[in-house]
Write a protein that holds these residues in place. Structure first.
Motif, PDB file in Angstrom:
ATOM      1  N   GLU A 166      14.567  26.640 -10.482  1.00  0.00           N
ATOM      2  CA  GLU A 166      14.897  26.115  -8.922  1.00  0.00           C
ATOM      3  C   GLU A 166      13.963  25.486  -8.429  1.00  0.00           C
ATOM      4  OE1 GLU A 166      15.568  30.110  -7.416  1.00  0.00           O
ATOM      5  OE2 GLU A 166      13.467  30.332  -8.035  1.00  0.00           O
ATOM      6  N   THR A 167      14.608  24.756  -7.467  1.00  0.00           N
ATOM      7  CA  THR A 167      13.329  23.797  -6.708  1.00  0.00           C
ATOM      8  C   THR A 167      12.817  24.764  -5.636  1.00  0.00           C
ATOM      9  OG1 THR A 167      14.893  22.063  -6.492  1.00  0.00           O
ATOM     10  CG2 THR A 167      13.305  22.057  -4.969  1.00  0.00           C
ATOM     11  N   ARG A 168      11.334  24.863  -5.566  1.00  0.00           N
ATOM     12  CA  ARG A 168      10.699  25.815  -4.853  1.00  0.00           C
ATOM     13  C   ARG A 168       9.853  25.260  -3.694  1.00  0.00           C
ATOM     14  NH1 ARG A 168       8.965  30.008  -9.942  1.00  0.00           N
ATOM     15  NH2 ARG A 168      11.145  30.568 -10.205  1.00  0.00           N
ATOM     16  N   GLY A 169       9.657  25.484  -2.541  1.00  0.00           N
ATOM     17  CA  GLY A 169       8.840  25.020  -1.704  1.00  0.00           C
ATOM     18  C   GLY A 169       7.353  25.545  -1.784  1.00  0.00           C
ATOM     19  N   LEU A 170       6.500  24.881  -1.301  1.00  0.00           N
ATOM     20  CA  LEU A 170       4.986  25.088  -0.978  1.00  0.00           C
ATOM     21  C   LEU A 170       4.788  25.838   0.174  1.00  0.00           C
ATOM     22  CD1 LEU A 170       3.540  21.773  -2.305  1.00  0.00           C
ATOM     23  CD2 LEU A 170       3.498  23.888  -3.827  1.00  0.00           C
ATOM     24  N   LYS A 171       3.780  26.819  -0.014  1.00  0.00           N
ATOM     25  CA  LYS A 171       3.254  27.303   1.469  1.00  0.00           C
ATOM     26  C   LYS A 171       2.984  26.355   2.265  1.00  0.00           C
ATOM     27  CE  LYS A 171       0.420  31.027   3.000  1.00  0.00           C
ATOM     28  NZ  LYS A 171      -0.803  32.171   2.754  1.00  0.00           N
ATOM     29  N   GLU A 172       2.188  25.244   1.833  1.00  0.00           N
ATOM     30  CA  GLU A 172       1.600  24.327   2.831  1.00  0.00           C
ATOM     31  C   GLU A 172       1.850  23.011   1.919  1.00  0.00           C
ATOM     32  OE1 GLU A 172      -2.547  25.245   3.561  1.00  0.00           O
ATOM     33  OE2 GLU A 172      -2.046  27.048   5.008  1.00  0.00           O
ATOM     34  N   VAL A 173       2.190  22.035   2.954  1.00  0.00           N
ATOM     35  CA  VAL A 173       2.357  20.701   2.632  1.00  0.00           C
ATOM     36  C   VAL A 173       0.996  20.110   1.945  1.00  0.00           C
ATOM     37  CG1 VAL A 173       2.781  18.240   3.102  1.00  0.00           C
ATOM     38  CG2 VAL A 173       4.299  20.021   4.094  1.00  0.00           C
ATOM     39  N   VAL A 174       0.960  19.509   0.840  1.00  0.00           N
ATOM     40  CA  VAL A 174      -0.225  19.129   0.008  1.00  0.00           C
ATOM     41  C   VAL A 174      -0.293  17.552  -0.082  1.00  0.00           C
ATOM     42  CG1 VAL A 174      -1.138  18.949  -2.171  1.00  0.00           C
ATOM     43  CG2 VAL A 174      -0.457  21.092  -1.524  1.00  0.00           C
ATOM     44  N   THR A 175      -1.551  16.902   0.391  1.00  0.00           N
ATOM     45  CA  THR A 175      -1.564  15.335   0.116  1.00  0.00           C
ATOM     46  C   THR A 175      -1.862  14.981  -1.170  1.00  0.00           C
ATOM     47  OG1 THR A 175      -2.090  15.451   2.850  1.00  0.00           O
ATOM     48  CG2 THR A 175      -2.606  13.451   1.432  1.00  0.00           C
ATOM     49  N   LEU A 176      -0.994  13.969  -1.696  1.00  0.00           N
ATOM     50  CA  LEU A 176      -1.351  13.580  -2.758  1.00  0.00           C
ATOM     51  C   LEU A 176      -1.630  11.844  -2.460  1.00  0.00           C
ATOM     52  CD1 LEU A 176      -1.405  14.079  -6.049  1.00  0.00           C
ATOM     53  CD2 LEU A 176       1.158  13.154  -5.870  1.00  0.00           C
ATOM     54  N   LYS A 177      -2.964  11.734  -2.802  1.00  0.00           N
ATOM     55  CA  LYS A 177      -3.205  10.145  -2.395  1.00  0.00           C
ATOM     56  C   LYS A 177      -3.163   9.107  -3.570  1.00  0.00           C
ATOM     57  CE  LYS A 177      -6.604  11.304   1.006  1.00  0.00           C
ATOM     58  NZ  LYS A 177      -5.929  10.464   2.272  1.00  0.00           N
ATOM     59  N   ALA A 178      -2.923   7.929  -3.171  1.00  0.00           N
ATOM     60  CA  ALA A 178      -2.985   6.942  -4.594  1.00  0.00           C
ATOM     61  C   ALA A 178      -4.144   6.811  -5.044  1.00  0.00           C
ATOM     62  CB  ALA A 178      -2.572   5.475  -3.987  1.00  0.00           C
ATOM     63  N   GLY A 179      -4.398   6.930  -6.473  1.00  0.00           N
ATOM     64  CA  GLY A 179      -5.656   7.016  -7.336  1.00  0.00           C
ATOM     65  C   GLY A 179      -5.995   8.571  -7.724  1.00  0.00           C
ATOM     66  N   PRO A 236       0.751  -1.489   0.013  1.00  0.00           N
ATOM     67  CA  PRO A 236       0.048   0.049   0.107  1.00  0.00           C
ATOM     68  C   PRO A 236       0.807   1.248  -0.107  1.00  0.00           C
ATOM     69  CG  PRO A 236      -0.800  -1.442   1.676  1.00  0.00           C
ATOM     70  CD  PRO A 236       0.403  -2.032   1.164  1.00  0.00           C
ATOM     71  N   VAL A 237       0.448   2.288  -0.798  1.00  0.00           N
ATOM     72  CA  VAL A 237       1.160   3.592  -0.872  1.00  0.00           C
ATOM     73  C   VAL A 237       0.590   4.344   0.152  1.00  0.00           C
ATOM     74  CG1 VAL A 237       1.776   5.546  -2.451  1.00  0.00           C
ATOM     75  CG2 VAL A 237       1.702   3.123  -3.178  1.00  0.00           C
ATOM     76  N   PRO A 238       1.500   4.902   1.232  1.00  0.00           N
ATOM     77  CA  PRO A 238       0.914   5.818   1.965  1.00  0.00           C
ATOM     78  C   PRO A 238       0.672   7.248   1.167  1.00  0.00           C
ATOM     79  CG  PRO A 238       3.308   5.410   2.319  1.00  0.00           C
ATOM     80  CD  PRO A 238       2.781   4.633   1.611  1.00  0.00           C
ATOM     81  N   ASP A 239      -0.115   8.061   1.716  1.00  0.00           N
ATOM     82  CA  ASP A 239      -0.104   9.294   1.537  1.00  0.00           C
ATOM     83  C   ASP A 239       1.070  10.158   1.315  1.00  0.00           C
ATOM     84  OD1 ASP A 239      -3.027   8.911   1.546  1.00  0.00           O
ATOM     85  OD2 ASP A 239      -3.172  10.371   3.330  1.00  0.00           O
ATOM     86  N   MET A 240       1.196  10.853  -0.053  1.00  0.00           N
ATOM     87  CA  MET A 240       2.271  11.490  -0.256  1.00  0.00           C
ATOM     88  C   MET A 240       2.165  12.645   0.107  1.00  0.00           C
ATOM     89  SD  MET A 240       2.595   9.709  -4.084  1.00  0.00           S
ATOM     90  CE  MET A 240       4.080  10.572  -4.550  1.00  0.00           C
ATOM     91  N   TYR A 241       3.302  13.440   0.922  1.00  0.00           N
ATOM     92  CA  TYR A 241       3.036  14.887   1.532  1.00  0.00           C
ATOM     93  C   TYR A 241       4.070  15.472   0.742  1.00  0.00           C
ATOM     94  CZ  TYR A 241       0.460  12.701   5.320  1.00  0.00           C
ATOM     95  OH  TYR A 241      -0.611  12.312   5.745  1.00  0.00           O
ATOM     96  N   VAL A 242       3.380  16.331  -0.291  1.00  0.00           N
ATOM     97  CA  VAL A 242       4.165  16.984  -1.385  1.00  0.00           C
ATOM     98  C   VAL A 242       4.803  18.331  -0.586  1.00  0.00           C
ATOM     99  CG1 VAL A 242       4.566  18.169  -3.603  1.00  0.00           C
ATOM    100  CG2 VAL A 242       3.282  16.229  -3.048  1.00  0.00           C
ATOM    101  N   PHE A 243       5.820  18.670  -0.671  1.00  0.00           N
ATOM    102  CA  PHE A 243       6.249  20.069   0.026  1.00  0.00           C
ATOM    103  C   PHE A 243       7.249  20.811  -1.058  1.00  0.00           C
ATOM    104  CE2 PHE A 243       9.569  16.752   0.712  1.00  0.00           C
ATOM    105  CZ  PHE A 243      10.950  17.613   0.363  1.00  0.00           C
ATOM    106  N   GLY A 244       7.601  20.314  -2.134  1.00  0.00           N
ATOM    107  CA  GLY A 244       8.163  21.309  -3.022  1.00  0.00           C
ATOM    108  C   GLY A 244       8.226  20.831  -4.440  1.00  0.00           C
ATOM    109  N   TYR A 245       8.767  21.555  -5.517  1.00  0.00           N
ATOM    110  CA  TYR A 245       8.576  21.112  -6.891  1.00  0.00           C
ATOM    111  C   TYR A 245       9.792  21.698  -7.688  1.00  0.00           C
ATOM    112  CZ  TYR A 245       6.410  25.734  -7.235  1.00  0.00           C
ATOM    113  OH  TYR A 245       6.425  27.057  -7.320  1.00  0.00           O
ATOM    114  N   LEU A 246      10.055  21.235  -8.747  1.00  0.00           N
ATOM    115  CA  LEU A 246      10.829  21.894  -9.775  1.00  0.00           C
ATOM    116  C   LEU A 246      10.228  21.735 -11.102  1.00  0.00           C
ATOM    117  CD1 LEU A 246      13.702  22.892 -10.939  1.00  0.00           C
ATOM    118  CD2 LEU A 246      14.252  20.558 -11.111  1.00  0.00           C
TER     119      LEU A 246
END
Length: 612
Positions: free
Chosen positions: A421-434, A375-385
């Motif tokens: 550049e790698t940029r941080g999110l203001k708030e962590v975002v939850t990405l769920k499987a599906g 099972p894939v746990p919720d993915m807490y996204v904190f940054g992006y490029l």
């Protein structure tokens, strides 16, 4: 007093009550030099009231200017001009550039000055503004890459177009600096780099080699990384990627073309960290780091360095790479990176000669758990490029759940190839499987007369978004591409399979109409989604492109909201300064008029004091 010069003078007079020693009551967290000679130094911060505070330090005792442009051109620029006159009086006003010879004072004075000081060599101006004002002449302050403009003159005789003018792209909507994060008390440094690599005389080179990660007896976390660029090769290095290799992989030796004749040099697809032109160092949030030293962790990486030697400069030797900072002081979660977007080759294409063309790549994560093996746990996204090449003008990443749009997770509508550049999110975002994650890229190809295809060269194109998240799983990438047969048929071209579909794209007579038809077809076509694990296991999924909903941000008129328009953490100061902005009416000032104001200031001041 209807003469525009006199009205401008009224504003100068109204600022005489400014307290030059006033400053912000909290430190501004972010800073950057705006020019290579370090004559312009900017500090800034923003708050929950959607206000941005700036402190501009310029090595000049004359007039100084700061503002924003749309694409880097002077016409349409939104600037403030201020300084300290020889007699100690202060001036500050909000302007916009009409054309290459004319600058106009705004009717609505939306920049509010806090302090102006001058010493023997430099001038410092502190001021603030709402992100979005109601003035059409003000450029909005957004979460995009902004084009800043700064200028100064040798004295207080303002001649904007003859001053030293600097332009720079900068991302202002930062949320944390390294001082606010936890730096471990014990750490080590490890470099992943090429050794004396001769850069070929070629416009595009992808150099790859395999390097072991640090050998540690217990689990450690990589908590920070930064690029190491060989001096004088800064314009050559386009991007650097570090891929984790499966411990079951048999890896080649030496350095070779990443995507050339030997396919082994393309092994390993799980990105650990990445840097692209314009980027700086990046420290992960306190909650997470890249795990090394356990049986589950990779022992080797593939280092990929992309060079762009367009001028075919000979005899260049390079030692560029990535510097890792790692520590035995463990964080709560191990992090991962998910590569999303449009599968680069061979389906991606851009029509020539169009001012806007959108491409789409979909990640449908419904098979994540099956592919992950657990099972894939919720993915807490904190940054992006975000990543495109030279034709890219904007990138958006959009999250959907149960067929409904949740949010635009990341975006840059003013993308600049030279600031990735790698940029941080203001708030962590939850990405769920599906969940579904859609990447939209906007391109401009007005300078091109033939098709642009997806590919590794800087002159090819890409459409990618790398998501930094925790806790990690085994999925390395999830990217989509349209059914190219459907696209070919929509353009009136026969195609029995994908290969014929790509060949058919070359047969299209490209113009604005066929470009719009192609964009519509790419969006309507079924998406083939390719999901890959760190062990190179691949599965295909399907999906389709959903619409993206976005609304405009409301503006705030600084003049009409004087009572509440005060940056958080700022002390209340002279109401006379704030209310005085209503005295400044529209003034089109050719520069002889500006010269007249400053040279004749003492006499005019005496005259107005007598009249008043």
């Amino acid at each position: 007093m209807s003469h525009p010069c006199m009205k401008s003078l009224l504003f100068l007079l109204s600022t005489l009550c400014l307290c030059s020693s006033h400053s912000t009551s909290r430190p501004l967290r972010f800073s950057a030099y705006l020019d290579p000679k370090q004559q312009f130094y900017l500090r800034w911060d923003h708050d929950s009231k959607e206000m941005m505070t700036f402190e501009l330090h310029v090595q000049s005792t004359g007039w100084v200017a700061f503002g924003f442009t749309t694409h880097g051109e002077l016409p349409g620029a939104d600037v403030v001009i201020g300084g300290v006159l020889p007699d100690g009086n202060l001036y500050f006003s909000d302007w916009h550039v009409v054309d290459e010879k004319t600058i106009v004072e705004d009717e609505s004075q939306d920049y509010k000055v806090l302090a102006i000081t001058e010493d023997e060599t430099s001038t410092t101006i502190t001021f603030w503004r709402n992100f979005q004002t109601c003035d059409p002449h003000d450029q909005p302050i957004t979460g995009d890459t902004l084009r800043l403009i700064s200028a100064f003159g040798p004295d207080d005789t303002i001649d904007f177009f003859s001053g030293k003018i600097i332009k720079k792209s900068l991302y202002l909507m930062l949320y944390l600096n390294e001082a606010e994060l936890h730096s471990p008390s014990v750490f080590h440094i490890y470099d992943l780099k090429l050794d004396d690599f001769p850069i070929p005389e070629d416009d595009t080179t992808y150099a790859c080699t395999f390097i072991p990660l640090p050998i540690v007896k217990t689990k450690h976390h990589i908590y920070k990384f930064e690029a190491i660029i060989t001096p004088r090769n800064e314009t050559m290095v386009h991007h650097i990627l570090v891929y984790a290799c499966s411990n079951a992989s048999v890896l080649p030796h030496g350095v070779s073309d990443c995507y050339g004749a030997d396919p082994d040099f393309a092994l390993c697809s799980q990105i650990l960290v990445g840097w692209a032109v314009g980027g700086g160092s990046y420290m992960f949030p306190d909650e997470t780091g890249i795990s090394i030293g356990t049986p589950r962790d990779p022992q080797w990486i593939r280092l990929e360095v992309h060079y762009s030697n367009f001028d075919l400069i000979p005899d260049l030797i390079d030692n560029s790479g990535i510097r890792l900072y790692y520590t035995p002081e463990l964080r709560p979660y191990d992090m991962g990176v998910l590569q999303t977007g449009l599968f680069t080759f061979p389906i991606h294409f851009l029509p020539p000669g169009v001012d806007a063309f959108n491409s789409y790549g979909l990640c449908n994560s419904s098979q994540f758990e099956e592919l992950n093996g657990t099972p894939v746990p919720d993915m807490y996204v904190f940054g992006y490029l975000l990543h495109t090449h030279l034709a890219g003008r904007g990138v958006r990443g959009v999250q959907y759940r149960d067929g409904k749009q949740l949010r635009i997770l990341c975006e840059d509508n003013k993308y600049d190839f030279n600031l990735q550049e790698t940029r941080g999110l203001k708030e962590v975002v939850t990405l769920k499987a599906g969940d579904e994650f859609l990447v939209e890229c906007r391109y401009e190809t007005l300078d091109r007369t033939s098709l642009t295809f997806g590919g590794p060269s800087t002159l090819n194109e890409m459409c990618l978004a790398f998501l930094f998240y925790y806790p990690r799983n085994n999925i390395s990438s999830c990217m989509g591409y349209p059914n190219i047969q459907y696209v070919a048929h929509a353009l009136g071209q026969p195609a029995a399979d994908a290969m014929e579909g790509m060949m058919a794209i070359n047969m299209v007579d490209w113009n604005n109409e066929t470009a719009k038809q192609a964009e519509k077809a790419c969006k309507e076509a079924d998406q083939i989604v390719v999901i890959k694990t760190i062990d190179e296991v691949v599965v295909n999924e399907t999906g389709f492109i959903r619409d993206i909903e976005s609304g405009p941000m409301p503006c705030k008129n600084s003049i009409q909201n004087e009572s509440s328009a005060e940056p958080e953490g700022q002390a209340k100061f002279q109401a006379a300064v704030t209310s005085s902005s209503t005295l400044s009416t529209k003034a089109v000032l050719p520069f002889p008029a500006l010269l007249f104001i400053h040279l004749g200031f003492p006499w005019l001041l005496t005259f107005f004091l007598r009249v008043l």
